[in-house]
Design an enzyme around this catalytic site. Structure first.
Site, mmCIF file in Angstrom:
data_model
loop_
_atom_site.group_PDB
_atom_site.id
_atom_site.type_symbol
_atom_site.label_atom_id
_atom_site.label_comp_id
_atom_site.label_asym_id
_atom_site.label_seq_id
_atom_site.Cartn_x
_atom_site.Cartn_y
_atom_site.Cartn_z
ATOM 1 N N ARG A 20 49.817 27.609 28.847
ATOM 2 C CA ARG A 20 50.536 26.861 27.512
ATOM 3 C C ARG A 20 52.276 26.772 27.508
ATOM 4 O O ARG A 20 52.936 26.523 26.802
ATOM 5 C CB ARG A 20 49.782 27.797 26.265
ATOM 6 C CG ARG A 20 48.467 27.669 26.212
ATOM 7 C CD ARG A 20 47.983 26.075 25.292
ATOM 8 N NE ARG A 20 47.207 26.357 24.962
ATOM 9 C CZ ARG A 20 47.045 26.226 23.315
ATOM 10 N NH1 ARG A 20 47.875 26.873 22.191
ATOM 11 N NH2 ARG A 20 45.657 26.458 22.803
ATOM 12 N N ARG A 23 55.433 24.637 21.549
ATOM 13 C CA ARG A 23 56.435 24.125 21.074
ATOM 14 C C ARG A 23 57.298 25.233 20.997
ATOM 15 O O ARG A 23 58.396 25.742 20.066
ATOM 16 C CB ARG A 23 55.195 25.014 19.339
ATOM 17 C CG ARG A 23 54.741 24.295 18.983
ATOM 18 C CD ARG A 23 53.010 24.315 17.875
ATOM 19 N NE ARG A 23 52.167 25.064 18.438
ATOM 20 C CZ ARG A 23 51.688 26.011 18.175
ATOM 21 N NH1 ARG A 23 50.988 25.431 17.412
ATOM 22 N NH2 ARG A 23 51.040 26.470 19.044
ATOM 23 N N ARG A 64 57.145 15.953 20.252
ATOM 24 C CA ARG A 64 55.659 16.107 19.534
ATOM 25 C C ARG A 64 56.042 15.068 18.324
ATOM 26 O O ARG A 64 55.377 14.324 18.048
ATOM 27 C CB ARG A 64 55.890 16.906 18.938
ATOM 28 C CG ARG A 64 54.976 17.673 18.958
ATOM 29 C CD ARG A 64 53.328 17.375 18.630
ATOM 30 N NE ARG A 64 52.716 18.274 17.678
ATOM 31 C CZ ARG A 64 52.007 17.402 17.227
ATOM 32 N NH1 ARG A 64 51.983 16.196 16.798
ATOM 33 N NH2 ARG A 64 51.087 17.384 16.663
ATOM 34 N N ASP A 102 44.197 19.104 26.280
ATOM 35 C CA ASP A 102 43.654 19.781 25.386
ATOM 36 C C ASP A 102 42.035 19.740 26.067
ATOM 37 O O ASP A 102 41.796 19.053 26.489
ATOM 38 C CB ASP A 102 43.128 20.162 24.324
ATOM 39 C CG ASP A 102 43.490 20.660 23.454
ATOM 40 O OD1 ASP A 102 44.333 21.772 22.728
ATOM 41 O OD2 ASP A 102 42.439 21.193 23.072
ATOM 42 N N TYR A 111 33.543 25.708 19.245
ATOM 43 C CA TYR A 111 34.538 24.510 18.781
ATOM 44 C C TYR A 111 33.459 23.768 18.200
ATOM 45 O O TYR A 111 33.967 23.244 16.870
ATOM 46 C CB TYR A 111 35.327 23.760 19.325
ATOM 47 C CG TYR A 111 36.645 25.047 19.406
ATOM 48 C CD1 TYR A 111 37.749 25.366 18.454
ATOM 49 C CD2 TYR A 111 37.178 25.766 20.228
ATOM 50 C CE1 TYR A 111 38.397 26.567 18.916
ATOM 51 C CE2 TYR A 111 38.274 26.977 20.869
ATOM 52 C CZ TYR A 111 39.158 27.227 19.912
ATOM 53 O OH TYR A 111 39.481 27.649 20.346
HETATM 54 O O1 CP3 Z 1 48.740 25.643 29.508
HETATM 55 C C1 CP3 Z 1 49.593 24.228 28.897
HETATM 56 O O2 CP3 Z 1 50.641 24.247 29.215
HETATM 57 C C2 CP3 Z 1 48.866 22.609 29.359
HETATM 58 C C3 CP3 Z 1 48.150 22.483 27.066
HETATM 59 C C4 CP3 Z 1 46.827 22.818 26.730
HETATM 60 C C5 CP3 Z 1 46.608 23.049 25.588
HETATM 61 N N1 CP3 Z 1 45.859 23.105 24.935
HETATM 62 C C6 CP3 Z 1 48.122 21.805 24.623
HETATM 63 C C7 CP3 Z 1 47.582 22.582 22.824
HETATM 64 C C8 CP3 Z 1 46.128 24.096 27.411
HETATM 65 C C9 CP3 Z 1 45.586 24.285 28.566
HETATM 66 C C10 CP3 Z 1 45.349 24.237 26.150
HETATM 67 C C11 CP3 Z 1 43.780 24.842 26.059
HETATM 68 C C12 CP3 Z 1 43.481 25.473 25.300
HETATM 69 N N2 CP3 Z 1 43.517 24.490 23.983
HETATM 70 C C13 CP3 Z 1 42.190 26.531 24.928
HETATM 71 C C14 CP3 Z 1 41.920 27.204 26.123
HETATM 72 C C15 CP3 Z 1 43.694 28.393 26.619
HETATM 73 C C16 CP3 Z 1 43.754 28.905 24.926
HETATM 74 O O3 CP3 Z 1 45.253 28.766 25.085
HETATM 75 O O4 CP3 Z 1 42.697 29.493 24.465
HETATM 76 C C17 CP3 Z 1 42.037 26.259 23.849
HETATM 77 C C18 CP3 Z 1 41.021 27.397 22.711
HETATM 78 C C19 CP3 Z 1 41.703 25.300 22.828
HETATM 79 C C20 CP3 Z 1 42.033 24.677 21.471
HETATM 80 C C21 CP3 Z 1 43.252 24.899 20.673
HETATM 81 N N3 CP3 Z 1 44.106 23.744 21.281
HETATM 82 C C22 CP3 Z 1 43.373 24.573 19.787
HETATM 83 C C23 CP3 Z 1 42.592 25.943 18.632
HETATM 84 C C24 CP3 Z 1 44.950 24.609 18.527
HETATM 85 C C25 CP3 Z 1 45.304 24.629 17.666
HETATM 86 C C26 CP3 Z 1 46.262 26.434 17.416
HETATM 87 C C27 CP3 Z 1 47.446 25.729 18.076
HETATM 88 O O5 CP3 Z 1 47.517 26.890 19.397
HETATM 89 O O6 CP3 Z 1 48.298 25.231 17.217
HETATM 90 C C28 CP3 Z 1 45.378 23.026 19.732
HETATM 91 C C29 CP3 Z 1 45.736 22.221 19.810
HETATM 92 C C30 CP3 Z 1 47.453 22.754 21.113
HETATM 93 N N4 CP3 Z 1 46.828 22.481 22.307
HETATM 94 C C31 CP3 Z 1 48.436 22.616 21.212
HETATM 95 C C32 CP3 Z 1 49.324 22.332 22.326
HETATM 96 C C33 CP3 Z 1 50.980 22.335 22.536
HETATM 97 C C34 CP3 Z 1 49.460 22.765 19.685
HETATM 98 C C35 CP3 Z 1 49.415 21.325 18.934
HETATM 99 C C36 CP3 Z 1 50.970 20.897 18.666
HETATM 100 O O7 CP3 Z 1 51.995 20.912 19.246
HETATM 101 O O8 CP3 Z 1 50.974 20.631 17.552
#
Ligand code: CP3
Length: 349
Positions: free
Chosen positions: A28, A32, A41, A78, A155
């Site tokens: 990640r 943010r 964003r 994602d 999910y």
């Molecule tokens: O690693 C990176 O920088 C690459 C981008 C990446 C994102 N999500 C961007 C993201 C990766 C590799 C993921 C993987 C992901 N997404 C997982 C597996 C790894 C982990 O972290 O557990 C899972 C379970 C998700 C599902 C997901 N996406 C959730 C539950 C959420 C909401 C919760 C949260 O953290 O906000 C997201 C949204 C998300 N994916 C964001 C980002 C940067 C935040 C959204 C935003 O910026 O508004």
């Protein structure tokens, strides 16, 4: 394509070579905690618009590499774009996390999905990969990824994130044959999607099984290990030299069976794993990646130095990629990331 970036330290570790100092990237790492991410964003509209606009997604992928000089960029996208490309409606509400509709609570719900992943619906992702690869220096690896079938299914079944993944676990207990159909669909979708990522230019991929840790031992084998093994085999049939990092978070001692049964090139370690177990039983046989606690990075100060040192002491001297044990938290100060990097970079194995 896959083998062209021979000066990448990450690829060298994945080929089982020891690097004098471990290469480093963060799960990640685009996100943010970076002001430049928050700014872009705000311009992009929805989160999925950000993922599906190659100019934006490429820029966000590159931001942390430019700022910190990480050894890998990870594609900004994602794991939930796969359900989207299988016909489920996926939305991200600010502050609420993802929503998927309709929820696939029973096998009957499978008829709502298309039978194969629509790669055309993911065309923007492949364009992002091509753009990022051409903008990156050759020593920086580009990582693609997808969610592992179990984690993505949690999910799809609940329709949103859940603390203990109860809806998917119940579905799997009540109707294992029906649940297996969903897992099978995701295994094939993951193979097709990851192969297309390699064709677009990623150097390696990571399989995120974020919720592997809630599964009992037999369920872990059935829903985490076996699907991962099938993905690795299916992907290597299409991309013979595909480099793959497996990350079954929370696996504990089941990591041993995962390593034995899934021929991934490296194993991701969460922050909970016993370090001597991980070093002696896992890293002695397979390169590892991880395992700094994201909360230590958030805390900073002496606690961070201590944890960085403990990670380096446990895993340096054998094939190792420095990383967190899970994604970086949005509240993490940039100065703490810099503190961590200074310490990792002055370390020698
Ligand atoms: O690693 C990176 O920088 C690459 C981008 C990446 C994102 N999500 C961007 C993201 C990766 C590799 C993921 C993987 C992901 N997404 C997982 C597996 C790894 C982990 O972290 O557990 C899972 C379970 C998700 C599902 C997901 N996406 C959730 C539950 C959420 C909401 C919760 C949260 O953290 O906000 C997201 C949204 C998300 N994916 C964001 C980002 C940067 C935040 C959204 C935003 O910026 O508004």
């Amino acid at each position: 394509m896959t083998s062209s970036h021979t000066d990448s330290t990450i690829l060298s570790v994945l080929a089982k070579r020891v690097s004098p100092r471990p290469p480093v990237w963060l799960m990640r790492q685009a996100g943010r905690y970076l002001p430049e991410y928050r700014e872009l964003r705000a311009k992009a509209g929805s989160f999925l618009d950000l993922c599906f606009t190659p100019a934006f997604a490429a820029e966000v992928t590159l931001q942390p590499v430019r700022r910190f000089g990480f050894d890998a960029a990870i594609l900004f996208c994602d794991i939930l774009v796969v359900p989207h490309a299988l016909g489920q409606t996926v939305t991200f509400e600010a502050g609420e996390g993802p929503h998927l509709a309709p929820a696939i609570e029973t096998a009957a719900g499978l008829s709502q999905l298309t039978g194969t992943v629509d790669l055309d619906a993911l065309g923007a992702v492949f364009e992002t990969i091509a753009r990022v690869r051409s903008a990156l220096p050759s020593q920086t690896a580009l990582l693609g990824f997808c969610g592992a079938p179990w984690t993505v299914a949690t999910y799809m079944v609940a329709g949103h994130g859940t603390p203990d993944q109860v809806p998917a676990r119940l579905f799997a207990y009540r109707d294992p044959v029906g649940f297996e159909k969903l897992i099978d669909l995701l295994v094939q979708a993951s193979i097709d999607y990851l192969a297309a990522q390699f064709r677009a230019g990623v150097d390696a991929v990571q399989l995120f099984d974020t919720w592997a840790g809630v599964l009992g031992s037999a369920e872990f084998d059935r829903w985490c290990t076996k699907p991962a093994a099938r993905i690795v085999a299916g992907l290597r049939q299409k991309i013979p030299d595909a480099k793959i990092i497996g990350f079954p978070r929370g696996a504990g001692t089941s990591l041993l069976r995962y390593m034995e049964d899934v021929p991934v090139d490296a194993i991701g370690l969460d922050w909970m794993i016993d370090r001597s177990f991980a070093r002696n039983k896992i890293q002695s046989r397979r390169p590892v990646q991880g395992n700094l606690d994201p909360l230590a990075l958030l805390a900073g100060g002496a606690a961070l130095d201590r944890e960085v040192d403990a990670v380096l002491e446990a895993f340096s001297g054998r094939p190792f990629i420095f990383n967190l044990g899970h994604g970086i938290l949005p509240e993490t100060p940039i100065a703490h990331v810099e503190q961590m990097l200074r310490r990792v970079r002055k370390s020698h194995s």
